[in-house]
Design an enzyme around this catalytic site. Structure first.
Site, short mmCIF file in Angstrom:
data_model
loop_
_atom_site.label_atom_id
_atom_site.label_comp_id
_atom_site.label_asym_id
_atom_site.label_seq_id
_atom_site.Cartn_x
_atom_site.Cartn_y
_atom_site.Cartn_z
N ARG A 103 0.87 -1.18 -0.21
CA ARG A 103 -0.03 -0.08 0.01
C ARG A 103 0.70 1.29 -0.07
O ARG A 103 0.43 2.27 0.32
CB ARG A 103 -1.05 0.06 1.33
CG ARG A 103 -2.02 -1.12 1.30
CD ARG A 103 -2.79 -1.06 -0.09
NE ARG A 103 -3.69 -2.29 0.20
CZ ARG A 103 -3.37 -3.68 -0.31
NH1 ARG A 103 -2.30 -3.85 -1.05
NH2 ARG A 103 -4.35 -4.58 -0.21
N SER A 160 -11.71 -0.92 2.99
CA SER A 160 -10.81 -1.12 3.90
C SER A 160 -10.30 0.12 4.51
O SER A 160 -9.60 0.76 3.86
CB SER A 160 -9.70 -2.15 3.36
OG SER A 160 -10.12 -3.26 3.17
N GLU A 196 -5.66 3.59 5.77
CA GLU A 196 -5.49 3.39 4.54
C GLU A 196 -6.01 4.46 3.85
O GLU A 196 -5.56 5.06 2.71
CB GLU A 196 -5.79 2.15 3.96
CG GLU A 196 -5.62 1.97 2.46
CD GLU A 196 -6.01 0.50 1.99
OE1 GLU A 196 -6.29 0.76 0.87
OE2 GLU A 196 -6.09 -0.49 2.66
#
Length: 313
Positions: free
Chosen positions: A140, A212, A308
């Site tokens: 990520r 998420s 995130e």
């Protein structure tokens, strides 16, 4: 101010005319953003479209895709053309440009495994193509997420897909469903993944969410082995000899947050990794819930989980 452009030439004209005034924010579909206030600056959005083959061999194809193409539309295009590699990333929201910035991933695949190069232009009109090895990809993470790259805009992304039949079935739930499939093929795998995602994740058009919300933490093996003594069934994924990834959703669920609400913000009842807006929650309400969840995980496990989602404002 909101600015959209449909081509590199149109963006160059905006730059030359001085229309892009700092501060500025470049967005895709906005599916990974949480606004906690109004943005006092220029918000840019790419509508650059198109999927073109730029190289082809017996066993692979390389394509150049506009940053404004909807990511799942591109995945569907690959599947329709029997190109393998992107199918595990089905139904991830967002656009192609953001895929290269976020290094999106799911079910054992990260988009960095498909990218060959990323085409960009900066706020001064300078173009550059970054080979995948220059993009600083990790879980990520990418070079493009660094503050120094805020003035660099992705225009096209190049991907290499395989023509040879192969599947990534590393995740247990996916493999179990695949083994039940009466006609296992590429289109069937895409539909399986879409089905699994829809069971686990709420439709943002129905229940406000950003998918998420937290990054799965990667911990030292010594830390994992310490936790394993207390939680023998803790799920995990091997990263390398020294590091282990632990699902953030499992940590949050163990802290009792699954399905729990703070006002109009809540942890989704089917997947603890997702924070949802029950209706009327502000960005700051979501942040408050996020902070409370992170504090619980830190206190119980000694692990710091980080969002995130990008907070704006």
């Amino acid at each position: 101010m909101w600015l959209e452009y449909a081509s590199v030439e149109e963006l160059e004209a905006m730059i030359a005319a001085g229309r892009i005034v700092a501060p500025y924010l470049h967005v895709g579909a906005g599916s990974n953003l949480l606004f906690v206030g109004d943005y006092a600056g220029t918000v840019l959005h790419s509508r650059i479209s198109g999927i073109e083959i730029i190289a082809e061999e017996d066993d692979s194809v390389e394509v150049r895709v506009g940053a404004g193409v909807v990511w799942d539309d591109f995945v569907a295009y690959c599947v329709d053309h029997s190109w393998y590699g992107a199918e595990n990333l089905s139904l991830i929201p967002g656009e192609v440009g953001a895929s290269a910035v976020q290094n999106i991933g799911a079910y054992g695949v990260e988009v960095k495994d498909l990218i060959t190069a990323v085409e960009t232009i900066d706020v001064k009109g300078r173009k550059r193509v970054y080979a995948v090895g220059e993009c600083g990809y990790a879980y990520r993470k990418s070079l493009f997420k660094s503050p120094a790259m805020k003035s660099v805009f992705v225009t096209y992304v190049r991907y290499r897909l395989s023509k040879k039949e192969h599947y990534r079935l590393d995740y247990g739930a996916l493999r179990r469903e695949w083994e039940k499939c009466p006609n296992p093929n590429l289109k069937a795998l895409r539909q399986l993944i879409i089905g699994i995602r829809r069971q686990k994740l709420p439709d943002p058009a129905v229940l406000g969410n950003a998918g998420s919300f937290f990054v799965n933490p990667v911990v030292q093996r010594s830390k994992f082995e310490q936790l394993l003594k207390e939680y023998p069934t803790i799920p995990h994924y091997e990263v390398d000899g020294e590091l282990v990834k632990i699902p953030a959703g499992w940590l949050i669920e163990q802290c009792g947050w699954k399905g729990k609400a703070m006002g109009r913000a809540a942890v989704y009842e089917k997947q603890a990794l997702v924070l949802v807006n029950l209706g009327g929650a502000s960005g700051l309400d979501i942040v408050a819930l996020s902070d409370a969840v992170r504090t619980s995980v830190r206190q119980q496990f000694g692990i710091e989980i980080v969002p995130e989602v990008n907070f704006i404002g």
